[in-house]
Design a protein around this motif. Structure first.
Motif, PDB file in Angstrom:
ATOM      1  N   LEU A 170      23.677 -29.895  75.082  1.00  0.00           N
ATOM      2  CA  LEU A 170      22.798 -30.864  74.559  1.00  0.00           C
ATOM      3  C   LEU A 170      21.261 -30.860  74.933  1.00  0.00           C
ATOM      4  N   LEU A 171      21.284 -30.807  76.149  1.00  0.00           N
ATOM      5  CA  LEU A 171      19.943 -30.321  76.768  1.00  0.00           C
ATOM      6  C   LEU A 171      19.282 -29.148  75.894  1.00  0.00           C
ATOM      7  N   ILE A 172      19.962 -28.205  76.098  1.00  0.00           N
ATOM      8  CA  ILE A 172      19.475 -27.042  75.601  1.00  0.00           C
ATOM      9  C   ILE A 172      19.125 -27.074  74.186  1.00  0.00           C
ATOM     10  N   GLN A 173      19.710 -27.683  73.127  1.00  0.00           N
ATOM     11  CA  GLN A 173      19.405 -27.976  71.851  1.00  0.00           C
ATOM     12  C   GLN A 173      18.372 -28.845  71.781  1.00  0.00           C
ATOM     13  N   LEU A 174      18.182 -29.872  72.491  1.00  0.00           N
ATOM     14  CA  LEU A 174      17.238 -30.843  72.396  1.00  0.00           C
ATOM     15  C   LEU A 174      15.950 -30.284  72.804  1.00  0.00           C
ATOM     16  N   ILE A 175      15.931 -29.474  73.953  1.00  0.00           N
ATOM     17  CA  ILE A 175      14.600 -28.826  74.318  1.00  0.00           C
ATOM     18  C   ILE A 175      13.980 -27.601  73.399  1.00  0.00           C
ATOM     19  N   SER A 176      15.020 -26.828  72.735  1.00  0.00           N
ATOM     20  CA  SER A 176      14.802 -25.956  71.765  1.00  0.00           C
ATOM     21  C   SER A 176      14.117 -26.449  70.383  1.00  0.00           C
ATOM     22  N   THR A 177      14.666 -27.706  70.060  1.00  0.00           N
ATOM     23  CA  THR A 177      14.262 -28.375  68.856  1.00  0.00           C
ATOM     24  C   THR A 177      12.815 -28.704  69.199  1.00  0.00           C
ATOM     25  N   ALA A 178      12.611 -29.432  70.404  1.00  0.00           N
ATOM     26  CA  ALA A 178      11.172 -29.480  70.783  1.00  0.00           C
ATOM     27  C   ALA A 178      10.276 -28.359  70.813  1.00  0.00           C
ATOM     28  N   THR A 179      10.748 -27.227  71.168  1.00  0.00           N
ATOM     29  CA  THR A 179       9.730 -26.052  71.348  1.00  0.00           C
ATOM     30  C   THR A 179       9.588 -25.663  69.923  1.00  0.00           C
ATOM     31  N   THR A 180      10.426 -25.745  69.041  1.00  0.00           N
ATOM     32  CA  THR A 180      10.236 -25.217  67.596  1.00  0.00           C
ATOM     33  C   THR A 180       9.247 -26.284  67.000  1.00  0.00           C
ATOM     34  N   ALA A 181       9.458 -27.545  67.135  1.00  0.00           N
ATOM     35  CA  ALA A 181       8.709 -28.408  66.302  1.00  0.00           C
ATOM     36  C   ALA A 181       7.125 -28.305  67.010  1.00  0.00           C
ATOM     37  N   LEU A 182       6.891 -28.173  68.207  1.00  0.00           N
ATOM     38  CA  LEU A 182       5.692 -28.269  68.721  1.00  0.00           C
ATOM     39  C   LEU A 182       4.921 -26.882  68.815  1.00  0.00           C
ATOM     40  N   SER A 183       5.423 -25.697  68.474  1.00  0.00           N
ATOM     41  CA  SER A 183       4.908 -24.497  68.308  1.00  0.00           C
ATOM     42  C   SER A 183       3.826 -24.406  67.311  1.00  0.00           C
ATOM     43  N   SER A 184       4.013 -25.194  65.974  1.00  0.00           N
ATOM     44  CA  SER A 184       2.720 -25.268  65.256  1.00  0.00           C
ATOM     45  C   SER A 184       1.573 -26.240  65.371  1.00  0.00           C
ATOM     46  N   THR A 185       1.817 -27.185  66.154  1.00  0.00           N
ATOM     47  CA  THR A 185       0.692 -28.313  66.342  1.00  0.00           C
ATOM     48  C   THR A 185       0.096 -28.166  67.916  1.00  0.00           C
ATOM     49  N   MET A 186       0.946 -27.907  68.863  1.00  0.00           N
ATOM     50  CA  MET A 186       0.570 -27.971  70.341  1.00  0.00           C
ATOM     51  C   MET A 186       1.230 -26.790  70.933  1.00  0.00           C
ATOM     52  N   PRO A 187       0.691 -25.388  70.815  1.00  0.00           N
ATOM     53  CA  PRO A 187       1.218 -24.167  71.214  1.00  0.00           C
ATOM     54  C   PRO A 187       1.213 -24.271  72.836  1.00  0.00           C
ATOM     55  N   ALA A 188       0.303 -25.010  73.441  1.00  0.00           N
ATOM     56  CA  ALA A 188       0.567 -25.067  74.936  1.00  0.00           C
ATOM     57  C   ALA A 188       1.624 -25.763  75.345  1.00  0.00           C
ATOM     58  N   VAL A 189       1.809 -26.715  74.861  1.00  0.00           N
ATOM     59  CA  VAL A 189       3.071 -27.830  75.199  1.00  0.00           C
ATOM     60  C   VAL A 189       4.415 -26.927  74.788  1.00  0.00           C
ATOM     61  N   SER A 190       4.329 -26.323  73.526  1.00  0.00           N
ATOM     62  CA  SER A 190       5.309 -25.478  73.274  1.00  0.00           C
ATOM     63  C   SER A 190       5.717 -24.373  74.295  1.00  0.00           C
ATOM     64  N   LEU A 191       4.714 -23.944  74.854  1.00  0.00           N
ATOM     65  CA  LEU A 191       4.806 -22.772  75.809  1.00  0.00           C
ATOM     66  C   LEU A 191       5.528 -23.351  77.088  1.00  0.00           C
ATOM     67  N   LEU A 192       5.095 -24.555  77.431  1.00  0.00           N
ATOM     68  CA  LEU A 192       5.725 -25.106  78.580  1.00  0.00           C
ATOM     69  C   LEU A 192       7.142 -25.568  78.371  1.00  0.00           C
TER      70      LEU A 192
END
Length: 227
Positions: A170-192
């Motif tokens: 569940l943690l892996i899926q939550l963080i991967s979903t957040a990474t995908t969602a933030l990749s277009s709006t907040m690239p720096a946070v998405s990289l983190l």
């Protein structure tokens, strides 16, 4: 159709036929089979070294009578290890996230260790229910507590394995979903979050190996009490 985070734990099926058996038996097909040559390959040598290491670690707390369980415990360890690790790959199903399967593994083996103790040394096995030197007024309560503790052992084995693997997935899926969602709006946070995801994946690989080892090690300790 909206998908839930828990849909990854539902049993896969093809044309209405459940594929749990395929997901359970497929990892065994990936293990290299021993050949007839005197000099084995590197992969077979690595597999043999791993099996010997696991067997030695599991047999340390057991006496010679418990060494009869070496094949069962080592096979169970390799079975859980392969399923847990392959379940971390994308688009795969992890059967050990199902509580029913873990209980089906834990209950018969725990019951076998208990019956062995009651058959070979009934007085010692029943003596575990009452610690030595217990005051007389506390005897009924302690017997009830120790009996309850004994009966929930298989449940604890199954729930521990299920909860750790389910939480990690569940943690892996939550963080991967957040990474995908933030990749277009907040690239720096998405990289983190991507860095956190990689570290969490390494942690889950360790958890998959540790939980398989703990499951089998606790069974060997239960066996040690009854032989």
């Amino acid at each position: 159709m909206n998908l839930s985070f828990f849909d990854q734990f539902s049993s896969p099926s093809l044309l209405g036929v459940p594929l749990v058996l395929v997901a359970t038996m497929f990892p065994a097909l990936l293990l290299p089979s021993p050949g007839n040559r005197w000099i084995t390959g590197r992969l077979s040598a690595l597999q043999l070294w791993l099996i010997n290491l696991i067997t030695k670690q599991l047999m340390i707390p057991l006496n010679e009578k418990g060494h009869k369980w070496a094949l069962i415990l080592t096979s169970l360890m390799l079975f859980l290890l392969s399923i847990n690790l392959l379940g971390l790959l994308p688009y795969t199903f992890t059967p050990t996230t199902q509580l029913s399967m873990n209980l089906a593994l834990a209950f018969p083996l725990w019951l076998a260790t208990l019956l062995i103790g009651l058959r070979n040394q009934p007085s010692i096995s029943l003596g575990h229910l009452l610690p030595e030197g217990t005051p007389t007024p506390l005897i009924p309560a302690l017997v009830l507590i120790e009996t309850t503790s004994l009966l929930i052992r298989p449940l604890a084995l199954g729930v521990r394995l299920t909860a750790n693997l389910t939480a990690g997935h569940l943690l892996i899926q939550l963080i991967s979903t957040a990474t995908t969602a933030l990749s277009s709006t907040m690239p720096a946070v998405s990289l983190l979050t991507l860095t956190i995801l990689l570290l969490l994946t390494l942690l889950e690989v360790a958890v998959a190996m540790i939980q398989a080892y703990v499951f089998v090690l606790l069974l060997s300790l239960y066996l040690q009490e009854n032989i």
